[in-house]
Write a protein that holds these residues in place. Structure first.
Motif, PDB file in Angstrom:
ATOM      1  N   ASN A  59       0.831  -1.206   0.000  1.00  0.00           N
ATOM      2  CA  ASN A  59       0.000   0.000   0.000  1.00  0.00           C
ATOM      3  C   ASN A  59       0.867   1.258   0.000  1.00  0.00           C
ATOM      4  OD1 ASN A  59      -2.214  -1.682   0.112  1.00  0.00           O
ATOM      5  ND2 ASN A  59      -2.534  -1.433   2.318  1.00  0.00           N
ATOM      6  N   TYR A  60       1.975   1.211   0.749  1.00  0.00           N
ATOM      7  CA  TYR A  60       2.889   2.354   0.795  1.00  0.00           C
ATOM      8  C   TYR A  60       3.643   2.494  -0.528  1.00  0.00           C
ATOM      9  CZ  TYR A  60       2.048   2.826   5.802  1.00  0.00           C
ATOM     10  OH  TYR A  60       1.447   3.032   7.029  1.00  0.00           O
ATOM     11  N   ALA A  61       4.020   1.350  -1.099  1.00  0.00           N
ATOM     12  CA  ALA A  61       4.699   1.398  -2.402  1.00  0.00           C
ATOM     13  C   ALA A  61       3.774   2.009  -3.460  1.00  0.00           C
ATOM     14  CB  ALA A  61       5.121  -0.009  -2.820  1.00  0.00           C
ATOM     15  N   TYR A  62       2.486   1.674  -3.375  1.00  0.00           N
ATOM     16  CA  TYR A  62       1.515   2.233  -4.324  1.00  0.00           C
ATOM     17  C   TYR A  62       1.456   3.754  -4.199  1.00  0.00           C
ATOM     18  CZ  TYR A  62      -3.017   3.288  -6.455  1.00  0.00           C
ATOM     19  OH  TYR A  62      -4.027   3.837  -7.221  1.00  0.00           O
ATOM     20  N   ILE A  63       1.475   4.257  -2.965  1.00  0.00           N
ATOM     21  CA  ILE A  63       1.396   5.704  -2.739  1.00  0.00           C
ATOM     22  C   ILE A  63       2.590   6.420  -3.365  1.00  0.00           C
ATOM     23  CG2 ILE A  63       1.442   7.502  -0.963  1.00  0.00           C
ATOM     24  CD1 ILE A  63      -1.237   6.049  -1.246  1.00  0.00           C
ATOM     25  N   PHE A  64       3.777   5.866  -3.184  1.00  0.00           N
ATOM     26  CA  PHE A  64       4.976   6.513  -3.726  1.00  0.00           C
ATOM     27  C   PHE A  64       5.057   6.396  -5.248  1.00  0.00           C
ATOM     28  CE2 PHE A  64       6.595   5.954   0.682  1.00  0.00           C
ATOM     29  CZ  PHE A  64       6.985   7.269   0.907  1.00  0.00           C
ATOM     30  N   GLU A  65       4.563   5.302  -5.780  1.00  0.00           N
ATOM     31  CA  GLU A  65       4.707   5.058  -7.219  1.00  0.00           C
ATOM     32  C   GLU A  65       3.568   5.635  -8.050  1.00  0.00           C
ATOM     33  OE1 GLU A  65       5.044   0.865  -7.567  1.00  0.00           O
ATOM     34  OE2 GLU A  65       6.980   0.749  -6.505  1.00  0.00           O
ATOM     35  N   ARG A  66       2.368   5.689  -7.478  1.00  0.00           N
ATOM     36  CA  ARG A  66       1.200   6.020  -8.303  1.00  0.00           C
ATOM     37  C   ARG A  66       0.546   7.349  -7.945  1.00  0.00           C
ATOM     38  NH1 ARG A  66      -0.523   0.862 -10.099  1.00  0.00           N
ATOM     39  NH2 ARG A  66      -2.122   1.869 -11.375  1.00  0.00           N
ATOM     40  N   THR A  67       1.086   8.045  -6.962  1.00  0.00           N
ATOM     41  CA  THR A  67       0.510   9.342  -6.578  1.00  0.00           C
ATOM     42  C   THR A  67       1.614  10.398  -6.563  1.00  0.00           C
ATOM     43  OG1 THR A  67       0.862   9.156  -4.179  1.00  0.00           O
ATOM     44  CG2 THR A  67      -1.110   8.099  -5.084  1.00  0.00           C
ATOM     45  N   GLN A  68       1.209  11.638  -6.311  1.00  0.00           N
ATOM     46  CA  GLN A  68       2.147  12.767  -6.258  1.00  0.00           C
ATOM     47  C   GLN A  68       2.546  13.092  -4.818  1.00  0.00           C
ATOM     48  OE1 GLN A  68      -0.541  15.453  -8.708  1.00  0.00           O
ATOM     49  NE2 GLN A  68       1.410  15.928  -9.692  1.00  0.00           N
ATOM     50  N   ILE A  69       2.609  12.093  -3.960  1.00  0.00           N
ATOM     51  CA  ILE A  69       2.851  12.345  -2.542  1.00  0.00           C
ATOM     52  C   ILE A  69       4.172  13.066  -2.298  1.00  0.00           C
ATOM     53  CG2 ILE A  69       3.931  10.096  -2.176  1.00  0.00           C
ATOM     54  CD1 ILE A  69       1.635  11.925   0.320  1.00  0.00           C
ATOM     55  N   LEU A  70       5.220  12.752  -3.062  1.00  0.00           N
ATOM     56  CA  LEU A  70       6.511  13.411  -2.872  1.00  0.00           C
ATOM     57  C   LEU A  70       6.430  14.889  -3.255  1.00  0.00           C
ATOM     58  CD1 LEU A  70       9.003  10.684  -4.158  1.00  0.00           C
ATOM     59  CD2 LEU A  70       8.419  11.267  -1.796  1.00  0.00           C
ATOM     60  N   THR A  71       5.666  15.181  -4.304  1.00  0.00           N
ATOM     61  CA  THR A  71       5.447  16.586  -4.697  1.00  0.00           C
ATOM     62  C   THR A  71       4.693  17.325  -3.610  1.00  0.00           C
ATOM     63  OG1 THR A  71       5.401  15.988  -7.041  1.00  0.00           O
ATOM     64  CG2 THR A  71       4.420  18.103  -6.429  1.00  0.00           C
ATOM     65  N   TYR A  72       3.656  16.685  -3.056  1.00  0.00           N
ATOM     66  CA  TYR A  72       2.880  17.311  -1.980  1.00  0.00           C
ATOM     67  C   TYR A  72       3.750  17.570  -0.752  1.00  0.00           C
ATOM     68  CZ  TYR A  72      -1.114  15.593  -4.732  1.00  0.00           C
ATOM     69  OH  TYR A  72      -2.014  15.329  -5.737  1.00  0.00           O
ATOM     70  N   LEU A  73       4.598  16.599  -0.417  1.00  0.00           N
ATOM     71  CA  LEU A  73       5.482  16.768   0.742  1.00  0.00           C
ATOM     72  C   LEU A  73       6.472  17.906   0.510  1.00  0.00           C
ATOM     73  CD1 LEU A  73       6.235  13.040   1.625  1.00  0.00           C
ATOM     74  CD2 LEU A  73       4.922  14.646   3.012  1.00  0.00           C
ATOM     75  N   MET A  74       7.022  17.997  -0.682  1.00  0.00           N
ATOM     76  CA  MET A  74       7.962  19.071  -0.989  1.00  0.00           C
ATOM     77  C   MET A  74       7.272  20.427  -0.931  1.00  0.00           C
ATOM     78  SD  MET A  74      10.956  20.107  -1.568  1.00  0.00           S
ATOM     79  CE  MET A  74      11.759  18.510  -1.755  1.00  0.00           C
ATOM     80  N   ASN A  75       6.043  20.510  -1.467  1.00  0.00           N
ATOM     81  CA  ASN A  75       5.280  21.761  -1.396  1.00  0.00           C
ATOM     82  C   ASN A  75       5.029  22.162   0.053  1.00  0.00           C
ATOM     83  OD1 ASN A  75       5.117  21.909  -4.186  1.00  0.00           O
ATOM     84  ND2 ASN A  75       3.114  20.940  -4.289  1.00  0.00           N
ATOM     85  N   SER A  76       4.658  21.186   0.874  1.00  0.00           N
ATOM     86  CA  SER A  76       4.408  21.478   2.287  1.00  0.00           C
ATOM     87  C   SER A  76       5.685  21.949   2.971  1.00  0.00           C
ATOM     88  CB  SER A  76       3.880  20.225   2.998  1.00  0.00           C
ATOM     89  OG  SER A  76       2.561  19.950   2.618  1.00  0.00           O
ATOM     90  N   PHE A  77       6.806  21.306   2.653  1.00  0.00           N
ATOM     91  CA  PHE A  77       8.075  21.694   3.264  1.00  0.00           C
ATOM     92  C   PHE A  77       8.431  23.134   2.896  1.00  0.00           C
ATOM     93  CE2 PHE A  77      12.704  22.156   2.995  1.00  0.00           C
ATOM     94  CZ  PHE A  77      13.049  21.864   4.301  1.00  0.00           C
ATOM     95  N   ILE A  78       8.276  23.486   1.635  1.00  0.00           N
ATOM     96  CA  ILE A  78       8.598  24.850   1.191  1.00  0.00           C
ATOM     97  C   ILE A  78       7.701  25.866   1.894  1.00  0.00           C
ATOM     98  CG2 ILE A  78       8.543  26.420  -0.789  1.00  0.00           C
ATOM     99  CD1 ILE A  78       9.309  24.010  -2.542  1.00  0.00           C
ATOM    100  N   ILE A  79       6.413  25.580   1.930  1.00  0.00           N
ATOM    101  CA  ILE A  79       5.454  26.514   2.528  1.00  0.00           C
ATOM    102  C   ILE A  79       5.701  26.660   4.024  1.00  0.00           C
ATOM    103  CG2 ILE A  79       3.001  26.877   3.049  1.00  0.00           C
ATOM    104  CD1 ILE A  79       2.396  25.435   0.373  1.00  0.00           C
ATOM    105  N   VAL A  80       5.872  25.532   4.723  1.00  0.00           N
ATOM    106  CA  VAL A  80       6.029  25.556   6.176  1.00  0.00           C
ATOM    107  C   VAL A  80       7.364  26.183   6.571  1.00  0.00           C
ATOM    108  CG1 VAL A  80       6.287  24.117   8.228  1.00  0.00           C
ATOM    109  CG2 VAL A  80       4.473  23.634   6.583  1.00  0.00           C
ATOM    110  N   ALA A  81       8.445  25.813   5.892  1.00  0.00           N
ATOM    111  CA  ALA A  81       9.758  26.377   6.211  1.00  0.00           C
ATOM    112  C   ALA A  81       9.767  27.888   5.995  1.00  0.00           C
ATOM    113  CB  ALA A  81      10.835  25.706   5.355  1.00  0.00           C
ATOM    114  N   SER A  82       9.181  28.343   4.897  1.00  0.00           N
ATOM    115  CA  SER A  82       9.119  29.783   4.621  1.00  0.00           C
ATOM    116  C   SER A  82       8.275  30.495   5.674  1.00  0.00           C
ATOM    117  CB  SER A  82       8.531  30.029   3.230  1.00  0.00           C
ATOM    118  OG  SER A  82       9.311  29.410   2.224  1.00  0.00           O
ATOM    119  N   THR A  83       7.170  29.861   6.072  1.00  0.00           N
ATOM    120  CA  THR A  83       6.305  30.452   7.093  1.00  0.00           C
ATOM    121  C   THR A  83       7.042  30.606   8.420  1.00  0.00           C
ATOM    122  OG1 THR A  83       4.330  29.488   6.063  1.00  0.00           O
ATOM    123  CG2 THR A  83       4.139  30.184   8.362  1.00  0.00           C
ATOM    124  N   ILE A  84       7.776  29.571   8.812  1.00  0.00           N
ATOM    125  CA  ILE A  84       8.523  29.624  10.075  1.00  0.00           C
ATOM    126  C   ILE A  84       9.575  30.732  10.040  1.00  0.00           C
ATOM    127  CG2 ILE A  84      10.150  28.369  11.538  1.00  0.00           C
ATOM    128  CD1 ILE A  84       8.682  25.796  10.777  1.00  0.00           C
TER     129      ILE A  84
END
Length: 280
Positions: A59-84
Motif C-alpha cells: 500500500n505504501y509502495a503504491y502511494i509513492f509510485e502512483r501518486t504525487q505524494i513526494l510533490t505534496y510533501l515538498m510543497n508542504s516543506f517549502i510553505i512551512v519552512a518559509s512560514t517559520i
C-alpha cells in the motif's frame, strides 16, 4: 497510615487518567496505521480486524509510485519552512519590543494581538478568496505563505514575548556596556539564550501550518501546488474504487515529518516550558 493510603489512591487515579489520555490520543494513530496495512476485504470484515495478519506494505509502495505524494510533501516543506522563517523574522523583534519597552496602550495592543489569534482562518477564507481573485494571486505559493504568516504571527509574537520576559534584563545592560546596538543585542545575546523558546515556537508554527487545510484548499486550484494536507483528498474512496487503505497509508506518510521534527527537538520544548518555572 491514612495519609499514605490517600496519597497512593490519588497517585493511582492520576496514572489511570494518564492512561486514558494516552489511549485517547494514540488510538486514532494506531487505527490509521492498522488500516494502512489492510487489504480491501479486511476493511469491512466483521469482527473488526485490529491488525492484519498479512501486512500490506505494498500500500505504501503504491502511494509513492502512483501518486504525487513526494510533490505534496515538498510543497508542504517549502510553505512551512518559509512560514517559520518569515514569522520568526517579524515576531522576534516584535516580541522583544513588547517585553522590554514601555509605551502607551501596551496592554491594549497585546490584547489586540490576542484577539487576532482568536479569529479562525475559516471565518476569513471566503473574503480572502475574493480578494486574491481580484488581485490575481490564486495558485501562488508565496501568496499562500503570506496568509500563513498572518495567521501564525500573533501566536508566535505572544509566545516569544512570554519567553523573553523570563530572561533577566541584566543581560541587556551588560550588552549595552560592551557597546552592542539594539540589533546586535538581539542577534548576539537574546537569540542564543532564547534557543528553547524559538525552537518551541518554530515547532508549533510548523505543526499548525503543516496541518492547515481550509486556506490552501481555497487558494490553490493546481494539484501540482497542493500541500500534503490538501493532496490527500485525491485519495478518497469513490463509487468506482475503495481507497481507504491507500488514504490511511498516505496519512501516515504525511504525519511522519511532524513526528520526526517533534522527537528531534523535544528537549527544546521541555526547556521552554520549564524556563520560567524558577525566577530569580
Amino acid at each position: 497510615m491514612e495519609s499514605r493510603k490517600k496519597r497512593m489512591l490519588i497517585n493511582s487515579l492520576i496514572y489511570v487518567l494518564y492512561a486514558v489520555v494516552l489511549v485517547f490520543f494514540l488510538f486514532p494513530l494506531f487505527w490509521v496505521l492498522s488500516t494502512s496495512l489492510k487489504t480491501v476485504p479486511e476493511l469491512f470484515q466483521t469482527p473488526i480486524v485490529w491488525f492484519s495478519s498479512d501486512p500490506q506494505f505494498e500500500n505504501y509502495a503504491y502511494i509513492f509510485e502512483r501518486t504525487q505524494i513526494l510533490t505534496y510533501l515538498m510543497n508542504s516543506f517549502i510553505i512551512v519552512a518559509s512560514t517559520i522563517i518569515i514569522s520568526l523574522i517579524v515576531a522576534v523583534p516584535a516580541a522583544y519590543a513588547l517585553s522590554r519597552f514601555k509605551f502607551k496602550f501596551k496592554k491594549a495592543f497585546m490584547l489586540f494581538i490576542l484577539i487576532f489569534q482568536m479569529v479562525s482562518p475559516v471565518v476569513v477564507a471566503i473574503p480572502l478568496y475574493r480578494l486574491f481573485v481580484q488581485f490575481n494571486l490564486i495558485n501562488m505559493h508565496w501568496s499562500l505563505i503570506l496568509v500563513y504568516v498572518a495567521i501564525q504571527l500573533p501566536f508566535t509574537t505572544w509566545f516569544l514575548k512570554g519567553f523573553f520576559d523570563t530572561i533577566p534584563q541584566a543581560l541587556d545592560e551588560a550588552a549595552k556596556i560592551d557597546g552592542c546596538s539594539r540589533l546586535q543585542m538581539i542577534w548576539k545575546v537574546l537569540i542564543p539564550v532564547s534557543t528553547p523558546g524559538i525552537a518551541s515556537a518554530s515547532i508549533l508554527v510548523g505543526v499548525l501550518s503543516w496541518s492547515q487545510f481550509v486556506i490552501p484548499f481555497i487558494l490553490l486550484d493546481d494539484s501540482a501546488l497542493y500541500p500534503v494536507s490538501v493532496g490527500l483528498i485525491n485519495l478518497q474512496s469513490t463509487a468506482e474504487a475503495i481507497t481507504t487503505h491507500y488514504l490511511a497509508a498516505a496519512s501516515m506518510i504525511a504525519i511522519l515529518p511532524v513526528i520526526i521534527l517533534f522527537v528531534a527537538l523535544q528537549k527544546y520544548i521541555v526547556g521552554a516550558l520549564t524556563s520560567g518555572a524558577v525566577k530569580e
